[in-house]
Scaffold this motif. Structure first.
Motif, mmCIF file in Angstrom:
data_model
loop_
_atom_site.group_PDB
_atom_site.id
_atom_site.type_symbol
_atom_site.label_atom_id
_atom_site.label_comp_id
_atom_site.label_asym_id
_atom_site.label_seq_id
_atom_site.Cartn_x
_atom_site.Cartn_y
_atom_site.Cartn_z
ATOM 1 N N ALA A 1 -48.796 -64.213 -32.410
ATOM 2 C CA ALA A 1 -48.179 -63.948 -31.430
ATOM 3 C C ALA A 1 -46.877 -63.159 -31.518
ATOM 4 O O ALA A 1 -46.318 -63.078 -32.810
ATOM 5 N N ARG A 2 -46.537 -62.390 -30.725
ATOM 6 C CA ARG A 2 -45.437 -61.410 -30.877
ATOM 7 C C ARG A 2 -44.417 -62.187 -29.770
ATOM 8 O O ARG A 2 -44.911 -62.349 -28.676
ATOM 9 N N VAL A 3 -43.139 -62.605 -30.287
ATOM 10 C CA VAL A 3 -42.544 -63.525 -29.500
ATOM 11 C C VAL A 3 -41.231 -62.850 -29.291
ATOM 12 O O VAL A 3 -40.389 -62.314 -30.299
ATOM 13 N N LEU A 4 -40.537 -63.018 -28.047
ATOM 14 C CA LEU A 4 -39.230 -62.449 -27.751
ATOM 15 C C LEU A 4 -38.280 -63.720 -27.730
ATOM 16 O O LEU A 4 -38.427 -64.630 -27.143
ATOM 17 N N ASP A 5 -37.428 -63.581 -28.552
ATOM 18 C CA ASP A 5 -36.438 -64.727 -28.463
ATOM 19 C C ASP A 5 -35.008 -64.140 -27.781
ATOM 20 O O ASP A 5 -34.319 -63.463 -28.216
ATOM 21 N N ALA A 6 -34.998 -64.611 -26.661
ATOM 22 C CA ALA A 6 -34.061 -64.070 -25.473
ATOM 23 C C ALA A 6 -32.669 -64.848 -25.573
ATOM 24 O O ALA A 6 -32.596 -65.911 -25.257
ATOM 25 N N GLY A 7 -31.803 -64.138 -26.001
ATOM 26 C CA GLY A 7 -30.393 -64.958 -26.131
ATOM 27 C C GLY A 7 -30.407 -65.678 -27.555
ATOM 28 O O GLY A 7 -30.055 -66.790 -27.721
ATOM 29 N N GLY B 1 -46.987 -68.112 -40.518
ATOM 30 C CA GLY B 1 -46.825 -66.885 -41.195
ATOM 31 C C GLY B 1 -47.654 -65.614 -40.531
ATOM 32 O O GLY B 1 -47.805 -64.620 -41.192
ATOM 33 N N SER B 2 -47.866 -65.691 -39.483
ATOM 34 C CA SER B 2 -48.370 -64.430 -38.569
ATOM 35 C C SER B 2 -47.312 -64.297 -37.528
ATOM 36 O O SER B 2 -46.532 -64.897 -37.110
ATOM 37 N N GLY B 3 -47.478 -63.001 -36.533
ATOM 38 C CA GLY B 3 -46.956 -62.848 -35.766
ATOM 39 C C GLY B 3 -45.424 -62.254 -36.042
ATOM 40 O O GLY B 3 -45.247 -62.023 -37.249
ATOM 41 N N ARG B 4 -44.780 -61.880 -34.799
ATOM 42 C CA ARG B 4 -43.489 -60.990 -35.016
ATOM 43 C C ARG B 4 -42.450 -61.495 -34.015
ATOM 44 O O ARG B 4 -42.895 -62.230 -32.920
ATOM 45 N N ILE B 5 -41.365 -61.733 -34.441
ATOM 46 C CA ILE B 5 -40.025 -62.086 -33.368
ATOM 47 C C ILE B 5 -39.217 -60.881 -33.052
ATOM 48 O O ILE B 5 -38.873 -60.394 -34.268
ATOM 49 N N THR B 6 -38.793 -60.834 -31.956
ATOM 50 C CA THR B 6 -37.940 -59.737 -31.631
ATOM 51 C C THR B 6 -36.641 -60.633 -31.079
ATOM 52 O O THR B 6 -36.899 -61.230 -30.009
ATOM 53 N N ASP C 1 -46.433 -62.055 -26.204
ATOM 54 C CA ASP C 1 -47.080 -63.273 -25.748
ATOM 55 C C ASP C 1 -46.198 -64.279 -25.475
ATOM 56 O O ASP C 1 -46.960 -65.242 -24.603
ATOM 57 N N ALA C 2 -45.019 -64.300 -25.850
ATOM 58 C CA ALA C 2 -44.265 -65.709 -25.383
ATOM 59 C C ALA C 2 -42.683 -65.174 -25.616
ATOM 60 O O ALA C 2 -42.294 -64.149 -26.145
ATOM 61 N N ALA C 3 -41.784 -66.008 -24.666
ATOM 62 C CA ALA C 3 -40.457 -65.554 -24.609
ATOM 63 C C ALA C 3 -39.781 -66.881 -24.779
ATOM 64 O O ALA C 3 -40.010 -67.954 -23.984
ATOM 65 N N VAL C 4 -38.905 -67.029 -25.701
ATOM 66 C CA VAL C 4 -38.102 -68.205 -25.912
ATOM 67 C C VAL C 4 -36.633 -67.950 -25.492
ATOM 68 O O VAL C 4 -36.144 -67.242 -26.081
ATOM 69 N N CYS C 5 -35.968 -68.927 -24.493
ATOM 70 C CA CYS C 5 -34.838 -68.890 -24.331
ATOM 71 C C CYS C 5 -34.227 -70.123 -24.829
ATOM 72 O O CYS C 5 -34.261 -71.335 -23.787
#
Length: 202
Positions: free
Chosen positions: A42-48, A64-69, A108-112
């Motif tokens: 998954a590519r995950v957006l860490d919003a804030g 161990g997979s995926g990316r975080i922005t 794929d997901a956004a985490v706030c």
């Protein structure tokens, strides 16, 4: 809510944030992370993202997979997050989530995590998160305390007095107005979690 005051507050508080904030209990953060389900790679957006306290827990769920922005409007907070996680291949962007200009449909997901009350235009933030998510992508709004407890804490801080989690019906209406479906909200003494999904038709 004045964004200039908020930015000044968080930049000033950044240096001691990890020692004074109430949102960094490792047991509670691990428990929260285990409630979040991401697809493989998954590519995950860490919003804030703040000082990046939740990033290790997001990484643990990616196996161990995926990316975080990571996106945050307070530069000093983001600098501390980068120092803590500089060798982890995480992307950092200093911007407001309401206006960050990524290509749509890439996450794929956004985490706030412990951040939604601080968004200055909550509906616009949700609309942009919706735009950035792929069809079928999920948004997670989460805290390691109840809505009432979070709001009570913010009420006591003059610069954050109006930084609040909306009541449940208002939150559901806001998520629906942004385009989300399959909304679920859990609010109890131990945590708060609002989860919503972008339909595959988008």
């Amino acid at each position: 809510m004045d964004k200039r005051i908020s930015r000044q507050y968080f930049n000033k508080a950044a240096t001691h944030w990890d020692e004074t904030a109430r949102n960094n209990d490792p047991v509670k953060m691990q428990a929260m992370a285990e409630r979040l389900v991401f697809p493989t790679g998954a590519r995950v957006l860490d919003a804030g993202t703040g000082t990046g306290v939740f990033e290790p827990y997001i990484r643990s769920r990616l196996n161990g997979s995926g990316r975080i922005t990571c996106v945050d409007f307070a530069l000093r907070m983001l600098e501390i997050a980068l120092k803590k996680n500089e060798n982890e291949g995480i992307e950092y962007v200093c911007a407001e989530i309401e206006a960050v200009g990524f290509t749509g449909g890439v996450f794929d997901a956004a985490v706030c995590y412990s951040t939604f009350p601080h968004f200055h235009d909550k509906l616009l933030a949700l609309e942009n998160i919706f735009y950035l998510l792929k069809g079928g992508g999920k948004a997670f709004i989460c805290h390691t305390a109840s809505r009432d407890e979070i709001n009570a804490i913010h009420h006591k801080i003059s610069d954050l007095r109006d930084h609040l989690i909306p009541e449940e019906n208002a939150m559901r209406e806001m998520l629906a107005a942004a385009g989300f479906g399959e909304v679920s909200i859990t609010d109890n003494a131990g945590y708060y979690l609002a989860e919503a999904k972008k339909p595959f038709t988008y």
